[in-house]
Design an enzyme around this catalytic site. Sequence first.
Site, PDB file in Angstrom:
ATOM      1  N   ASP A 284       0.822  -1.206   0.000  1.00 59.47           N
ATOM      2  CA  ASP A 284       0.000   0.000   0.000  1.00 59.47           C
ATOM      3  C   ASP A 284       0.859   1.261   0.000  1.00 59.47           C
ATOM      4  O   ASP A 284       1.869   1.351   0.697  1.00 59.47           O
ATOM      5  CB  ASP A 284      -0.908  -0.004   1.239  1.00 59.47           C
ATOM      6  CG  ASP A 284      -1.876   1.153   1.242  1.00 59.47           C
ATOM      7  OD1 ASP A 284      -2.768   1.181   0.370  1.00 59.47           O
ATOM      8  OD2 ASP A 284      -1.727   2.048   2.096  1.00 59.47           O
ATOM      9  N   GLU A 326       0.368  -0.669  -5.122  1.00 60.22           N
ATOM     10  CA  GLU A 326      -0.797   0.207  -4.978  1.00 60.22           C
ATOM     11  C   GLU A 326      -0.274   1.637  -5.160  1.00 60.22           C
ATOM     12  O   GLU A 326       0.136   2.293  -4.214  1.00 60.22           O
ATOM     13  CB  GLU A 326      -1.456   0.017  -3.608  1.00 60.22           C
ATOM     14  CG  GLU A 326      -2.830   0.687  -3.475  1.00 60.22           C
ATOM     15  CD  GLU A 326      -2.756   2.155  -3.112  1.00 60.22           C
ATOM     16  OE1 GLU A 326      -3.595   2.934  -3.602  1.00 60.22           O
ATOM     17  OE2 GLU A 326      -1.866   2.536  -2.328  1.00 60.22           O
TER      18      GLU A 326
END
Length: 651
Positions: A284, A326
Amino acid sequence: MYEQVSHSLLNAILDDLKPEIRRQDLRHFYTRLGANFYAIYSLFFNLYGHREDFKAQMLRLVETMAKGYIDRSAELERVDIEREQNHNWFLSQKWVGMALYTNGFADNLADLATKISYFQELGINLVHIMPILMCPTGKSDGGYAVSDFRQIDDRLGDLNDLRRVAEEFRKRDILLVLDIVMNHTSDEHDWAAKAVEGDKRYQDYYFVFDNREIPDMFEQTMPQIFPESAPGNFTWNEKMQKWVMTVFQHYQWDLNYSNPEVFIEMLDIILFWANQGVDILRLDAVAFLWKKIGSSCQNERNAHLILQLMKDCCQVTAPGVLFIAEAIVTPLEVIKYFGEDAIIAKECEIAYNATLMALLWDAIATQNTKLLYQGVKNLPAKLERATWLNYVRCHDDIGFGFDDNDIRAAGYDPYAHRQFLVNYFSGQFEASPARGMVFMRNETTGDARISGSLASLAGLEAGQEMNDQGLIDTAIKKILLLHSLILSFGGIPLLYNGDALGVVNDYGYRDDPGKSDDNRWIHRPKINWDRAELRKKQGTTEFALFNAIKKMIAIRKEISAFADFNNRELVEVDNPHLLCFIRFNHDRPSERILVVANFDANPQYLDLYLLRSRGIDPFGQFVDLYSGGKPAQYDRRMVLQGYQFYWLTEI
């Protein structure tokens, strides 16, 4: 590659390894370490070679990799070797994914394990379970403010529950995807707590400053991610009497990767989850990993070096594990997160194709493909051994971050066009059936994003409210059209929980104090399993959607041209409502699928004569793989009904 300095250091490190590590059978580990060590050494030296403790940190790095290898089960080691031998395994057309929140799909992890048959029924064999790690109540950012990287939120279960899910998935050839939040921790993480108590070692895990002098230097060039709810990039900690960098929310402390201890800690965490049976790790916020005064602190070169180093280290210990980047950034930037090698993904093997997602929604709103063509043409070519995640919806908002030059080339004014899209999907036009909500409007720039479920944005909610069967049928066609494209475009299609059932907006989030200020929860509903049973009842919306998507998935898995080997050719036609491209078998290019999609509500014609330059006979006959029928052809033309798609093969 043998290089004297690095391998001299490697020999010294191996001599200094802890006795409990040296006593283990590390054959495969040593082979991989030797093959990768020069790259690992070079990257680590590039990042940390100026430090006096460089050699000590290198030793700790190798010990961390060795410990991860020792902890890896025989079954996972077997999977590693199998995937090394078939290194293109993830490019196959057989993979179809779904993203879900555990407590949106089931009650908890234990309950999820009892519902695996749903994935098999639909044809899903890659499941992204959204964040499940320990987070503070009320300050979780949807699971992305982690307070313990090795513990599962006890409301969802524990490690044993996850191991059972991983084991059941593996028995059924289903890949498990989990999130690792790379950029920050919760302010309640143990590292942050120790920093607050004055521990200098852990203060160095973060960006901590006594006064505003350096933070103000950063702020001159750093954009604000959430200017309304979290203005600025630094937060004053009263107890510590210091400023802390908090790019996302005030309770999310950014990690300082210029400290090698932070890198090694996070590598250890990645290997920990790899050893729980996770096949793919979604990393992330990777664009934010390196902070530098005078820059935007996004997409920095050293962020890429961090990811390359993480990948090389993981390949030594757990080479069967893949990374997803991401990074919701421009196409020219996102392509860099695959790495800079001509063939092999040196950073992350998979990245989100956010551009395609936004372009598809643009085509739905405008009923034409001008911007869609322009954006797809300018999507940079990916590496051979890397792939996209293609999706229509995800847990996040929809942003319209197209390139302004593409918007102008399509004949629109960038500012006015984005305003049109926001107004269309928030239902502010009488003719718009969409039921979305505006998210994070920036009053200064006018920028805004959209929240809302796929079904509601496509008009299904409006159709059901008005009991308008025509509107419902049109919404179903739009939903199927969008899925037909992510399933055929090239990459791994990723469905979102509830979309195959036509789940509409959930307004109940407004009654939850922990969610009411974030309207993205409108498209994060809990599945009603009683209602989901309607997928088995003919005549229902659930039946129509579920069985159509199930059929598409089954067909996709049988068509080798849908594998992802840069085997797509975009075909421009003279009809602005149609998208057309060819997929071909990379081993047998004569085996082709012609994909055609009509984004208009009205019937449209495809002039087959325009395809002759691509080797397609305009007088030839075609069969649609999806319907099994032969499309009507007349005078070298083929007709598509409103929102119809074809997967055509020549006969």
